[in-house]
Design a protein around this motif. Structure first.
Motif, mmCIF file in Angstrom:
data_model
loop_
_atom_site.group_PDB
_atom_site.id
_atom_site.type_symbol
_atom_site.label_atom_id
_atom_site.label_comp_id
_atom_site.label_asym_id
_atom_site.label_seq_id
_atom_site.Cartn_x
_atom_site.Cartn_y
_atom_site.Cartn_z
ATOM 1 N N MET A 170 83.834 5.048 41.431
ATOM 2 C CA MET A 170 82.618 4.229 41.300
ATOM 3 C C MET A 170 82.980 2.752 41.201
ATOM 4 O O MET A 170 82.296 1.903 41.748
ATOM 5 C CB MET A 170 81.809 4.679 40.077
ATOM 6 N N ARG A 171 84.072 2.435 40.529
ATOM 7 C CA ARG A 171 84.517 1.037 40.421
ATOM 8 C C ARG A 171 84.833 0.477 41.799
ATOM 9 O O ARG A 171 84.470 -0.658 42.122
ATOM 10 C CB ARG A 171 85.737 0.948 39.512
ATOM 11 N N ASP A 172 85.511 1.266 42.625
ATOM 12 C CA ASP A 172 85.835 0.831 43.983
ATOM 13 C C ASP A 172 84.572 0.614 44.804
ATOM 14 O O ASP A 172 84.459 -0.357 45.551
ATOM 15 C CB ASP A 172 86.713 1.871 44.688
ATOM 16 N N LYS A 173 83.628 1.530 44.658
ATOM 17 C CA LYS A 173 82.375 1.424 45.403
ATOM 18 C C LYS A 173 81.586 0.186 44.987
ATOM 19 O O LYS A 173 81.044 -0.527 45.839
ATOM 20 C CB LYS A 173 81.537 2.683 45.206
ATOM 21 N N LEU A 174 81.558 -0.100 43.691
ATOM 22 C CA LEU A 174 80.860 -1.306 43.225
ATOM 23 C C LEU A 174 81.550 -2.563 43.731
ATOM 24 O O LEU A 174 80.887 -3.527 44.121
ATOM 25 C CB LEU A 174 80.768 -1.314 41.698
ATOM 26 N N ALA A 175 82.873 -2.552 43.747
ATOM 27 C CA ALA A 175 83.612 -3.705 44.276
ATOM 28 C C ALA A 175 83.283 -3.902 45.753
ATOM 29 O O ALA A 175 83.039 -5.025 46.199
ATOM 30 C CB ALA A 175 85.111 -3.509 44.080
ATOM 31 N N GLY A 176 83.253 -2.818 46.505
ATOM 32 C CA GLY A 176 82.952 -2.910 47.934
ATOM 33 C C GLY A 176 81.548 -3.386 48.231
ATOM 34 O O GLY A 176 81.295 -4.048 49.233
ATOM 35 N N LEU A 177 80.624 -3.068 47.339
ATOM 36 C CA LEU A 177 79.225 -3.439 47.560
ATOM 37 C C LEU A 177 78.850 -4.795 46.973
ATOM 38 O O LEU A 177 78.015 -5.501 47.523
ATOM 39 C CB LEU A 177 78.301 -2.373 46.972
ATOM 40 N N LEU A 178 79.452 -5.145 45.851
ATOM 41 C CA LEU A 178 78.977 -6.317 45.113
ATOM 42 C C LEU A 178 79.871 -7.550 45.180
ATOM 43 O O LEU A 178 79.392 -8.650 44.918
ATOM 44 C CB LEU A 178 78.754 -5.940 43.647
ATOM 45 N N VAL A 179 81.150 -7.396 45.509
ATOM 46 C CA VAL A 179 82.027 -8.574 45.512
ATOM 47 C C VAL A 179 81.566 -9.576 46.553
ATOM 48 O O VAL A 179 81.426 -10.755 46.275
ATOM 49 C CB VAL A 179 83.504 -8.186 45.709
ATOM 50 N N TRP A 180 81.326 -9.119 47.771
ATOM 51 C CA TRP A 180 80.804 -10.034 48.789
ATOM 52 C C TRP A 180 79.942 -9.263 49.771
ATOM 53 O O TRP A 180 80.382 -8.891 50.856
ATOM 54 C CB TRP A 180 81.935 -10.752 49.520
ATOM 55 N N PRO A 181 78.679 -9.010 49.403
ATOM 56 C CA PRO A 181 77.785 -8.263 50.298
ATOM 57 C C PRO A 181 77.650 -8.949 51.655
ATOM 58 O O PRO A 181 77.540 -10.163 51.730
ATOM 59 C CB PRO A 181 76.451 -8.261 49.556
ATOM 60 N N GLY A 182 77.677 -8.160 52.703
ATOM 61 C CA GLY A 182 77.534 -8.706 54.049
ATOM 62 C C GLY A 182 78.855 -8.927 54.744
ATOM 63 O O GLY A 182 78.897 -9.156 55.946
ATOM 64 N N GLY A 183 79.952 -8.894 53.999
ATOM 65 C CA GLY A 183 81.263 -9.099 54.598
ATOM 66 C C GLY A 183 81.408 -10.475 55.215
ATOM 67 O O GLY A 183 80.913 -11.471 54.687
ATOM 68 N N LEU A 184 82.071 -10.540 56.355
ATOM 69 C CA LEU A 184 82.322 -11.816 57.018
ATOM 70 C C LEU A 184 81.077 -12.401 57.692
ATOM 71 O O LEU A 184 81.113 -13.523 58.179
ATOM 72 C CB LEU A 184 83.441 -11.654 58.049
ATOM 73 N N ALA A 185 79.976 -11.666 57.699
ATOM 74 C CA ALA A 185 78.745 -12.180 58.298
ATOM 75 C C ALA A 185 78.278 -13.446 57.592
ATOM 76 O O ALA A 185 77.714 -14.343 58.229
ATOM 77 C CB ALA A 185 77.649 -11.116 58.265
ATOM 78 N N VAL A 186 78.537 -13.544 56.304
ATOM 79 C CA VAL A 186 78.137 -14.742 55.553
ATOM 80 C C VAL A 186 78.915 -15.955 56.062
ATOM 81 O O VAL A 186 78.341 -17.026 56.270
ATOM 82 C CB VAL A 186 78.347 -14.533 54.040
ATOM 83 N N ALA A 187 80.211 -15.794 56.283
ATOM 84 C CA ALA A 187 81.031 -16.900 56.786
ATOM 85 C C ALA A 187 80.594 -17.303 58.192
ATOM 86 O O ALA A 187 80.495 -18.491 58.507
ATOM 87 C CB ALA A 187 82.508 -16.517 56.769
ATOM 88 N N VAL A 188 80.338 -16.311 59.033
ATOM 89 C CA VAL A 188 79.887 -16.597 60.400
ATOM 90 C C VAL A 188 78.545 -17.327 60.376
ATOM 91 O O VAL A 188 78.342 -18.305 61.098
ATOM 92 C CB VAL A 188 79.809 -15.300 61.233
#
Length: 120
Positions: A39-57
């Protein structure tokens, strides 16, 4: 790491760039449905930077811009402050935000890859 986990990490990282919003959401659903991560891994994957590199683009593609028009006289001297339209993100704010928008998803993808290989 199995192919399923590799695809999941890929979609979380660049899915939002390939298929805006939908690509990342597919990766998020795959992440939540996988038993490989805690669950910790899943929360990290979802909440650390939602959207992935799409935000940078999006930051680069849709960055606010400012255009200024100046008038020079016949001797080449510029008069007045010029007419400016639009707004610009100051460099001291935009550059660090872009770095974080790139580093956040990359670090999250590296972490999830490491965890998937460790659990395997």
């Amino acid at each position: 790491m199995r192919r399923y986990e590799a695809i999941t990490v890929f979609l979380l990282l660049v899915g939002g760039v390939l298929l805006p919003v939908v690509g990342w959401l597919i990766g998020a659903v795959m992440l939540l449905g996988s038993s490989r991560w805690s669950m910790r891994d899943k929360l990290a994957g979802l909440l650390v930077w939602p959207g992935g590199l799409a935000v940078a683009v999006a930051l680069v593609a849709f960055a606010p811009t400012r255009e200024c028009v100046y008038v020079d006289d016949t001797a080449g001297h510029r008069h007045g402050g010029g007419q400016c339209t639009g707004t610009a993100l100051p460099g001291w704010l935009g550059a660090p935000f872009l770095i974080i928008a790139i580093a956040g998803p990359l670090l999250t993808a590296a972490y999830l890859t490491w965890r998937a290989r460790r659990v395997a």
